[in-house]
Design a protein around this motif. Sequence first.
Motif, PDB file in Angstrom:
ATOM      1  N   ALA A 107      -2.911   0.860  -5.630  1.00 27.43           N
ATOM      2  CA  ALA A 107      -2.512   0.838  -4.680  1.00 27.43           C
ATOM      3  C   ALA A 107      -3.652  -1.007  -3.913  1.00 27.43           C
ATOM      4  O   ALA A 107      -2.373  -2.276  -3.450  1.00 27.43           O
ATOM      5  CB  ALA A 107      -2.223   0.960  -3.806  1.00 27.43           C
ATOM      6  N   LEU A 108      -4.323  -1.143  -4.341  1.00 25.88           N
ATOM      7  CA  LEU A 108      -5.466  -2.125  -4.040  1.00 25.88           C
ATOM      8  C   LEU A 108      -4.752  -3.804  -5.105  1.00 25.88           C
ATOM      9  O   LEU A 108      -5.030  -3.988  -4.652  1.00 25.88           O
ATOM     10  CB  LEU A 108      -7.116  -2.044  -4.351  1.00 25.88           C
ATOM     11  N   SER A 166      -6.386   6.267   0.964  1.00 23.60           N
ATOM     12  CA  SER A 166      -6.162   7.052  -0.083  1.00 23.60           C
ATOM     13  C   SER A 166      -5.745   8.913   0.984  1.00 23.60           C
ATOM     14  O   SER A 166      -6.608   8.730   1.878  1.00 23.60           O
ATOM     15  CB  SER A 166      -6.090   7.015  -1.510  1.00 23.60           C
ATOM     16  N   LEU A 222      -8.164  -0.053   3.641  1.00 24.77           N
ATOM     17  CA  LEU A 222      -6.883   0.256   2.505  1.00 24.77           C
ATOM     18  C   LEU A 222      -7.465   2.335   2.576  1.00 24.77           C
ATOM     19  O   LEU A 222      -8.804   1.766   2.761  1.00 24.77           O
ATOM     20  CB  LEU A 222      -6.859  -0.531   1.195  1.00 24.77           C
ATOM     21  N   MET A 235      -1.370  -4.230  -3.506  1.00 28.08           N
ATOM     22  CA  MET A 235      -1.997  -5.506  -2.462  1.00 28.08           C
ATOM     23  C   MET A 235      -2.285  -6.918  -3.022  1.00 28.08           C
ATOM     24  O   MET A 235      -1.787  -7.983  -1.940  1.00 28.08           O
ATOM     25  CB  MET A 235      -2.673  -4.558  -1.641  1.00 28.08           C
ATOM     26  N   CYS A 262      -0.544   5.009  -0.375  1.00 24.74           N
ATOM     27  CA  CYS A 262      -1.473   4.463   0.538  1.00 24.74           C
ATOM     28  C   CYS A 262      -1.534   4.147   1.492  1.00 24.74           C
ATOM     29  O   CYS A 262       0.158   3.828   1.858  1.00 24.74           O
ATOM     30  CB  CYS A 262      -3.122   3.925  -0.791  1.00 24.74           C
ATOM     31  N   ALA A 295       0.607  -1.044   0.369  1.00 26.10           N
ATOM     32  CA  ALA A 295       0.150  -0.123   0.333  1.00 26.10           C
ATOM     33  C   ALA A 295       1.550   1.147  -0.527  1.00 26.10           C
ATOM     34  O   ALA A 295       0.353   1.886  -0.675  1.00 26.10           O
ATOM     35  CB  ALA A 295      -0.520  -0.148   1.293  1.00 26.10           C
ATOM     36  N   LEU A 324      -2.518   1.391   4.869  1.00 29.74           N
ATOM     37  CA  LEU A 324      -3.311   0.464   4.957  1.00 29.74           C
ATOM     38  C   LEU A 324      -3.283  -0.465   6.187  1.00 29.74           C
ATOM     39  O   LEU A 324      -2.306   0.488   7.298  1.00 29.74           O
ATOM     40  CB  LEU A 324      -2.514  -1.058   5.009  1.00 29.74           C
ATOM     41  N   ALA A 331      -5.531   4.510  -5.730  1.00 26.50           N
ATOM     42  CA  ALA A 331      -6.128   3.845  -4.601  1.00 26.50           C
ATOM     43  C   ALA A 331      -6.008   2.393  -5.079  1.00 26.50           C
ATOM     44  O   ALA A 331      -5.465   1.683  -4.638  1.00 26.50           O
ATOM     45  CB  ALA A 331      -7.262   3.910  -3.963  1.00 26.50           C
TER      46      ALA A 331
END
Length: 324
Positions: free
Chosen positions: A252-253, A238, A236, A256, A148, A143, A150, A249
């Motif tokens: 980042a998702l 932002s 998660l 992850m 971002c 993340a 987490l 985001a």
Amino acid sequence: MENGYTVEQLRSAATDAIRAPSLHNVQPWRFRLRDGGIEVLVDPTRRLPATDPSGWGARVACGAALFNLRLALAAAGAPATVRLRPYPAEPDVLARLLPDLPRRPSPAEQDLYSAIPRRFSNRAPFWPDPVPADARWRLGEAARAEHCWLELLIGVSAVNAFAEIAHGAHRVLERDPAYGAEREAWVRAEHAPDGIPAAAGGVQAEPQDLLPSRGFGGVQRAPGRDFEPEPLVAVLGSAGNTAVDQVVAGQALQRMLLTATDAGLSVSMLSQPIEVPSAREQLRMSLGRFGTPQMVMRIGYGQPGWPTPRRPVDEVLDLPVHLA
């Protein structure tokens, strides 16, 4: 095309990009080759007016597809520089990628890239085995690598507090007939190219379940196959909640999710507390975080499964007329 990406590079990378997740598996993305650059667009014909009226979910999904696209290009030795929302007059264009200096992919990029075809949402109960500390650390680093944050909810009190927020949001959504009708419209027969196959809908909800689940036509669970009593829940978030923040985001998702897949973990997403604005703010305040929660995930070890289908890649490509 000289000094730019080619149709072949676009088609190859987009084949991996479309493996990203999306609400109800609507696949709300398009990919365009223009002036040597690859552009990621949100497809306005695939928005969910009842479930996603603001377009948040579509932009997060396109951000996840953008991460896969970046990763595929890097794995092919043709990494990209990325500009988000490059044209103010074209808000549906979410990103533009141009070739960076060629290089060999890093071992980390190769590992994440190899996880793309193995990633899927697992809506079934997980095994009781706890997620080890090193895997939790890797998820947090994934993340942070995409700018971002987490938050892992660990312990009975933290998870129970979240469950109360999630169930409240779920009840709000279920009271909307249009929301339920839209969800049912995206439950598909096996082998359909989009939507949620009934077999992938998970098990049907029962009163003792700690966390809410959507009704995707799931099967009856076997006796003793309740959901885990202390799930690992991850939030998660932002820095903000602009369109750019949502695309960030999404990237980042996906980083992850691929990190979890590479670690042998299963993930299911719980977006109900994000879809209801008051619940999202309640969640943010309960975490004591600045910024905006963008997705909630349940993480653990689960039964192997399979990814949901995707449309043929050529259906989501926009090519110059002379190259189409």
